[in-house]
Each structure stands twice: as C-alpha cells, then as structure tokens.
Design a protein around this motif. Structure first.
Motif, PDB file in Angstrom:
ATOM      1  N   PHE A 290       0.825  -1.212   0.000  1.00 50.78           N
ATOM      2  CA  PHE A 290       0.000   0.000   0.000  1.00 50.78           C
ATOM      3  C   PHE A 290       0.858   1.261   0.000  1.00 50.78           C
ATOM      4  N   HIS A 291       1.941   1.261   0.772  1.00 52.05           N
ATOM      5  CA  HIS A 291       2.790   2.445   0.856  1.00 52.05           C
ATOM      6  C   HIS A 291       3.444   2.727  -0.499  1.00 52.05           C
ATOM      7  N   THR A 292       3.912   1.679  -1.164  1.00 59.14           N
ATOM      8  CA  THR A 292       4.600   1.850  -2.441  1.00 59.14           C
ATOM      9  C   THR A 292       3.637   2.266  -3.546  1.00 59.14           C
ATOM     10  N   VAL A 293       2.470   1.630  -3.591  1.00 64.12           N
ATOM     11  CA  VAL A 293       1.490   1.980  -4.625  1.00 64.12           C
ATOM     12  C   VAL A 293       0.997   3.414  -4.435  1.00 64.12           C
ATOM     13  N   LEU A 294       0.770   3.804  -3.201  1.00 67.38           N
ATOM     14  CA  LEU A 294       0.340   5.184  -2.948  1.00 67.38           C
ATOM     15  C   LEU A 294       1.401   6.187  -3.383  1.00 67.38           C
ATOM     16  N   SER A 295       2.669   5.841  -3.193  1.00 68.44           N
ATOM     17  CA  SER A 295       3.740   6.741  -3.645  1.00 68.44           C
ATOM     18  C   SER A 295       3.700   6.877  -5.161  1.00 68.44           C
ATOM     19  N   GLY A 296       3.366   5.779  -5.858  1.00 71.29           N
ATOM     20  CA  GLY A 296       3.206   5.847  -7.310  1.00 71.29           C
ATOM     21  C   GLY A 296       2.020   6.708  -7.711  1.00 71.29           C
ATOM     22  N   TRP A 297       0.939   6.615  -6.954  1.00 74.40           N
ATOM     23  CA  TRP A 297      -0.225   7.460  -7.233  1.00 74.40           C
ATOM     24  C   TRP A 297       0.135   8.945  -7.111  1.00 74.40           C
ATOM     25  N   ILE A 298       0.949   9.266  -6.113  1.00 71.40           N
ATOM     26  CA  ILE A 298       1.366  10.662  -5.926  1.00 71.40           C
ATOM     27  C   ILE A 298       2.215  11.128  -7.099  1.00 71.40           C
ATOM     28  N   VAL A 299       3.124  10.271  -7.566  1.00 71.25           N
ATOM     29  CA  VAL A 299       3.945  10.620  -8.734  1.00 71.25           C
ATOM     30  C   VAL A 299       3.049  10.875  -9.949  1.00 71.25           C
ATOM     31  N   GLY A 300       2.055  10.004 -10.158  1.00 72.01           N
ATOM     32  CA  GLY A 300       1.132  10.205 -11.270  1.00 72.01           C
ATOM     33  C   GLY A 300       0.361  11.508 -11.158  1.00 72.01           C
ATOM     34  N   ALA A 301      -0.095  11.820  -9.943  1.00 68.29           N
ATOM     35  CA  ALA A 301      -0.848  13.055  -9.723  1.00 68.29           C
ATOM     36  C   ALA A 301       0.030  14.278  -9.980  1.00 68.29           C
ATOM     37  N   LEU A 302       1.271  14.254  -9.507  1.00 69.63           N
ATOM     38  CA  LEU A 302       2.191  15.372  -9.726  1.00 69.63           C
ATOM     39  C   LEU A 302       2.515  15.536 -11.203  1.00 69.63           C
ATOM     40  N   PHE A 303       2.637  14.407 -11.906  1.00 77.05           N
ATOM     41  CA  PHE A 303       2.928  14.448 -13.341  1.00 77.05           C
ATOM     42  C   PHE A 303       1.788  15.127 -14.106  1.00 77.05           C
ATOM     43  N   VAL A 304       0.575  14.700 -13.846  1.00 76.79           N
ATOM     44  CA  VAL A 304      -0.586  15.291 -14.531  1.00 76.79           C
ATOM     45  C   VAL A 304      -0.741  16.761 -14.150  1.00 76.79           C
ATOM     46  N   LEU A 305      -0.573  17.063 -12.874  1.00 77.48           N
ATOM     47  CA  LEU A 305      -0.670  18.446 -12.405  1.00 77.48           C
ATOM     48  C   LEU A 305       0.385  19.316 -13.080  1.00 77.48           C
ATOM     49  N   GLY A 306       1.624  18.827 -13.103  1.00 77.17           N
ATOM     50  CA  GLY A 306       2.720  19.619 -13.653  1.00 77.17           C
ATOM     51  C   GLY A 306       2.589  19.859 -15.142  1.00 77.17           C
ATOM     52  N   ILE A 307       2.243  18.809 -15.909  1.00 78.39           N
ATOM     53  CA  ILE A 307       2.085  18.979 -17.367  1.00 78.39           C
ATOM     54  C   ILE A 307       0.913  19.907 -17.668  1.00 78.39           C
TER      55      ILE A 307
END
Length: 518
Positions: free
Chosen positions: A190-207
C-alpha cells in the motif's frame, strides 16, 4: 555451498543492482499513478458522454503507454540479475522468492498484456463499457504486478512461512499465505502503490500547469488539474497512515534500520523523534564518544510512540543493538552481536557436520547436528559477519533519505490543498507562481520515491535476507571487472532509454491532446 567472496565484487554487484532498481523505479510509479488517473478520466467520459473527457483520457493514455513500454525493459533486466549476479541468493531462497515472481509473470503481467491492446487500439472498435473495463483491468494488472514483487521484497526484509532443508541447503516455503499476507508485505504494498499514485498526480498536475503557462488547452488543463489534485491529496493523506505502519513494522522487525533512520546510537525510554538534524561527520564509529548530531530538533517521546505505541516505551539504539543486554518488547533479553555471530557460526558448522554425517550414514550424529542447526538457524547469516560494525547500515544516507521523503510528502499535501483551493476560487489559470510550482514539482515526486527505497534497502544492510543471509554471501563468483563493465553498459543503456522516453513524451505533450485523439 555459500561462500564469502571478494569485497570489490560485492560492491560492484550491489552497485549494478541498485542502478537497475533505481532506473526501473523511475518508470514504475508513473505507470501505477497515471494508469489510475486515465482510468478515472475515462470513467467520467463513460458516465457523462462528454467527448472532451475522451480526448483527455486518450492524451494521458498515450503518455502512459510510452512510459509503460520502457519500464518493462528495465524490469526484465532486474529479474535476470538475480540469476547472473546473485546466484548464491537464488539457490538459497529461490524456492520461496521465485514463487511471487512467477505468479507476477503468469497472472499479473499476462493480465496487463491481454487488455492493454484493447485499451490502446479498441477505441470505437469495442463498446464503451468493454473499453473502460479493459482500461481498469490493465491498471489492476500493473498494480497486481507490483503486489507480487513487493511480497518478494518484503519477505527479504521479514522472512516467514519457510523452513530450511539441510539436505538441499535451500529454504523451502512451508506457508504460502504467511509469505503473501505478511504484515510487512501488506504495508509495503500500500505504501509503495500510494507513492506511485502521488507521482502520477504530480505528473498530470505539472504537465497541465505547463499548458496554462503556454496559454493553450486551458479547459483540458483545468479539468486535468482538478482530477489530479483530488487524487493526489487522497493518496498523500493515505500515505501518512501507511508510513506510520511502515515505521512500526521497521521498529518491530528491523530495529537497526530504525536506529539508522533516526541516527540513534544510545536508546532509552520515551525517545524523541528527530524532526530536523545535522549528523556529526566526526562520528565514525559506534564505539567513539562523539555526539551523533551537530544540531537537532526532536519531537519529545514520538519515536517511542511510533515504534511501540507507547510514549514511554524503550527503543534500542545502535550501541544497544550491538551490545545487547536490554529487555525486548517480548520480555526476553536481547543477545549481543557477538553472541549472534557465535550462534551463526554454530549453525554453519552444524550444517557442514550434518551433511558429512548423512554422507557417512551416521544417523544418530546427523540427528544431533540437525537439532543444533535448527536451534541456531535464526542467526545463520550472522556466521558470515566478521565484525559487529558490519551490522550497522550507512547511517547518514538512511537518516537524510528518510527526512527528504517525509518533508517532500508534507509538501505534496500542501501543494494539492492549495491547488484545490485555487481551483475552487477559479484562480489557477491566472496564478503563474502556482503553475511554476506545479510544473517543477514533477521531479520531486521521483526524488521522494527514490529516497523511500534508499531507506528501505540501504537501511537493511548488510542483509540480503534479514538475519539469514548477508549480501557478502549472496553473490555469484564472477570476475569483478565483468560486473564493472556491465555496470557502465547498463548505465549508458538506461540513460539512453530515459532520454528517449523524455524526448518522446515532450513531443507528445507539445502536440497536445488533439493529436492524441487521432
């Protein structure tokens, strides 16, 4: 039989595996996070019928596909390295470690491979419902891949559900569900997958913020920002819960890692958590009298609470763990490192004596040696440790990486909250400072993820498998120069792949969502 090998070979083998793992982890988190976000966007399209959401989902899906393809390449190399560079490890625990990896390949990876084609090429060729199902099944498959790989990694940190067979000199699985449902495995997943979700969210937000800075595709950018900020905030809050669970599991199963994370040399009752601190570079040994910190600010008693759920609980430091003699949370007296090393040597000797007795058909002696082996096997790996100082991981790297991860995690929560507030006020399109912050936050997600893995993997050294097998006894007997050569070859190859991915993504982003829809 396992044997100790040259130090330079150990260092280069570790460096090569670390290089491959860190490059691989540049691609995996975006796959996990962006996959869910694109599925959410397609779900909105399915429910509303709004074609704008279809174009939005197709755009992010294109970027997902670019990242996914390159991530698979690095992942395959990582798995092959277990056989090429870590053959002793593979022999010793392959019966257990191989099972989750096999399930990952047979179940999860084939699930991804089956539905990803429909996801990319099935638009307007299959029903909207079936296409949506294929999108969700693709990301579920990717997440299940992560699950089984993380189960394997968690078993290395907390080996359970196994018994050692002295006749084959292999560890064999005795309880599959103990391995699969280990508390360390579940929390790590759960901790690792959630960290991936955050990376995805930051990527979409940033682009999306880049589009706003360029004053183009504004409606697309604003809708993407809203979805990513909500998704990112939920993931960031949930990761606080899994982070607390991770700290608790580390305290219970890997106390030396916890001590390194905190720069804690002398433990005690009611120990505080270091919020901010600078380690003293003059401290080079646990035996010297140098202070651990030049400067530090602590939250009183918080480490004791995180470790034992009791603000006055005893938490051992590095010195305590090496010297032993304290009372553990189970009521037993902790053994010293020297005592564990002696027990490890006794286990290794008993194994050799057992195999000789079996060869000589001395059943009585074989039975006695087997009893001695089983009594001391929990400390088997300590028999390969020459100096208790080897049991201490790199304190500086573990300590600072942990704080980078935590500080960035708090920053992400703040960023997502501010973004949602500005979105509600309708100010994001006109707030350039927030757009720049969003854009430049993309690499911070990757840095936080890499820091987390450094804490997890550097913090458990010298163990390949906690207490049972050190890295020094895990590697293949190779020429160090060959490992060194492949290290640089992989470095060049992975860097080219990363540059290629960034280049292809930048071109797709510049073309915009209109091009992705065709």
């Amino acid at each position: 039989m396992i044997e100790n090998i040259d130090t330079s070979l150990i260092d280069w083998s570790r460096a090569q595996f670390a290089l491959t793992a860190m490059y691989h982890w540049l691609f995996v988190p975006l796959t996990l996070g962006l996959g869910v976000i694109q599925a959410i966007m397609e779900t909105i399209y399915y429910r509303t019928g709004n074609e704008a959401w279809k174009k939005t989902a197709q755009f992010w899906m294109k970027l997902f596909g670019i990242n996914f393809a390159i991530g698979v390449a690095t992942g395959l190399i990582l798995e092959f390295e277990f056989g090429t560079n870590w053959s002793n490890y593979s022999w010793f625990v392959g019966d257990i470690f191989g099972a989750p990896l096999a399930i990952e390949g047979i179940l999860a990876f084939f699930m991804e491979a089956t539905f990803i084609a429909v996801m990319f090429f099935g638009w307007d060729k299959v029903s909207k419902r079936f296409h949506l199902a294929s999108t969700w099944l693709t990301i579920i498959g990717a997440t299940l891949s992560a699950l089984w790989i993380l189960i394997a990694n968690a078993w290395m940190q907390y080996p359970v559900g196994m018994h050692f067979n002295p006749d084959t000199v292999r560890n064999e699985m005795s309880d599959f569900w103990a391995v699969a449902l280990s508390p360390v495995a579940i929390n790590k997943f759960f901790h690792t997958v959630l960290s991936g979700w955050i990376v995805g969210a930051l990527f979409v937000l940033g682009i999306s913020c880049w589009y706003l800075l360029k004053k183009r595709n504004t409606a697309f950018a604003l809708s993407s920002i809203k979805v990513s900020a909500i998704f990112g905030l939920v993931a960031s809050i949930l990761i606080l819960w899994t982070g607390d669970g991770s700290a608790y599991q580390v305290a219970q199963k890997q106390p030396m890692k916890l001590a390194a994370m905190e720069g804690l040399y002398e433990g005690g009752n009611g120990v505080g958590l270091v919020g901010i601190g600078i380690l003293n570079p003059a401290k080079t040994s646990y035996l010297d009298n140098q202070n651990a910190f030049i400067f530090d600010i602590k939250f009183p008693k918080l480490l004791s609470f995180l470790a034992e759920r009791d603000i006055n609980a005893y938490v051992p430091g590095i010195v305590n763990l090496i010297e032993g003699g304290y009372t553990t949370n189970t009521g037993t007296v902790a053994l010293s490192a020297k005592e564990k090393i002696e027990k490890g040597k006794a286990a290794i000797k008993a194994l050799a004596d057992y195999r000789k007795a079996v060869k000589d058909k001395d059943t009585a002696a074989a039975g006695q040696y087997r009893v001695t082996l089983e009594e001391n096997f929990p400390y088997f790996g300590y028999g390969y440790i020459k100096d208790p100082a080897e049991l201490i991981p790199h304190v500086g790297l573990t300590f600072y990486s942990f704080r980078v991860m935590v500080i960035l995690g708090c920053f992400f929560i703040l960023l997502f909250i501010i973004t949602l507030i500005w979105d509600k006020k309708g100010k994001i399109a006109d707030t350039r400072w927030l757009q720049y912050v969003g854009l430049w936050s993309i690499p911070l997600g990757y840095i936080a993820g890499q820091a987390g893995w450094i804490v997890a993997e550097v913090g458990r050294q010298p163990w390949a498998i906690q207490d049972i097998l050190p890295t020094s006894a895990s590697i293949s007997k190779l020429n160090p120069s060959s490992v060194q050569t492949t290290f640089y070859l992989f470095l060049i190859l992975f860097t080219i792949l990363l540059i290629a991915e960034i280049g292809i993504m930048v071109k797709a982003i510049k073309k915009g969502p209109e091009a992705a829809a065709h």
